[in-house]
Design an enzyme around this catalytic site. Sequence first.
Site, PDB file in Angstrom:
ATOM      1  N   ASP A  21       0.845  -1.192   0.000  1.00  0.00           N
ATOM      2  CA  ASP A  21       0.000   0.000   0.000  1.00  0.00           C
ATOM      3  C   ASP A  21       0.888   1.253   0.000  1.00  0.00           C
ATOM      4  O   ASP A  21       2.042   1.205   0.440  1.00  0.00           O
ATOM      5  CB  ASP A  21      -0.867  -0.045   1.267  1.00  0.00           C
ATOM      6  CG  ASP A  21      -1.740   1.161   1.424  1.00  0.00           C
ATOM      7  OD1 ASP A  21      -2.282   1.647   0.412  1.00  0.00           O
ATOM      8  OD2 ASP A  21      -1.893   1.634   2.574  1.00  0.00           O
ATOM      9  N   ASP A  75      -0.276   4.976   1.002  1.00  0.00           N
ATOM     10  CA  ASP A  75      -0.502   5.967   2.053  1.00  0.00           C
ATOM     11  C   ASP A  75      -0.319   5.368   3.442  1.00  0.00           C
ATOM     12  O   ASP A  75      -0.935   4.368   3.784  1.00  0.00           O
ATOM     13  CB  ASP A  75      -1.910   6.556   1.928  1.00  0.00           C
ATOM     14  CG  ASP A  75      -2.098   7.206   0.568  1.00  0.00           C
ATOM     15  OD1 ASP A  75      -1.125   7.768   0.051  1.00  0.00           O
ATOM     16  OD2 ASP A  75      -3.210   7.121   0.015  1.00  0.00           O
TER      17      ASP A  75
END
Lengths: 174, 174
Positions: free
Chosen positions: B7, B9
């Site tokens: 991922d 963020d």
Amino acid sequence: MKRIAIDMDEVMADLIPKHLQLYNENFGEALTLEDLHGRKLREVRPHAVEELRGYLSDPGFFRDLDVMEGAQDVIQELHEDHEIFITTAAMEFPTSFTAKYEWLKEHFSFLNDLNFVFCGDKGIINADYLIDDNARHFKRFEGTGLLFTSPHNVHVTGYERVDSWGDVREYFLK
Amino acid sequence: MKRIAIDMDEVMADLIPKHLQLYNENFGEALTLEDLHGRKLREVRPHAVEELRGYLSDPGFFRDLDVMEGAQDVIQELHEDHEIFITTAAMEFPTSFTAKYEWLKEHFSFLNDLNFVFCGDKGIINADYLIDDNARHFKRFEGTGLLFTSPHNVHVTGYERVDSWGDVREYFLK
């Protein structure tokens, strides 16, 4: 319920006529879809490969493509019984992100945008089926590939083929 | 060789400090990371949920985030022995596509952009591991989820946890 991943260009969105028209206008030619039988435009006119790529890199190119005949009705129908994801190789043209997103929201507003996937290598896609016009994406895809007929892939063998959205409907209703 | 999905963020990109700073500037407050212990900013200040979402919808928001400490070195190291895909829930903020792409190209130029995936529902991701700070993404993911510690998830249980990129290195070297 199956998970069906669907490519955009030349499957949901009618890319080739616009691409061909831009080429013809810029190079003063009159190529037709018949001239693309079994080959991509960049293979037919290799000297124009940069220009052809340039048309696709225009941020607006993908925004006003026509919807492929039957795509809306059949995807809506499949959506009732199956899980639909839109999986497009957008990373090849990063300038296309916004246009592709807006196009999907306009023409396929019944789909959840959390089911849109902008990717490159479709080996990352976890789905039962992938409907795509580029057989190369099936090589690393672990589900079943359905080759959506497009002028450039007419000679490709080794995959189950669907010629139209009517064929797709029939495949999943059978 | 394993396939590791990562991922962006709060895992690769340090989103919270910038988000918090914008909130503090706009609302004349002085919230700190400690105030976000176990909660997201929108849960701490629910009256500002629209503004908080607005900051993230600014097309430039994601362009200049700091890289999480150790992310570059460890991902480069993992890249030598494993297949790395970047899987970010970009569909929640369609205005972020370009900034996220450019940020990855700037800070992780050793990665192939065909391995970038902008998606929503991460159930579509076919990988052995998913390193993510949002445990909700593990519910439909068929591989192993590794929860990357972030202030908002400190109370989440039920998943293997990595507190830092040093922990990630250790996990995959073991």
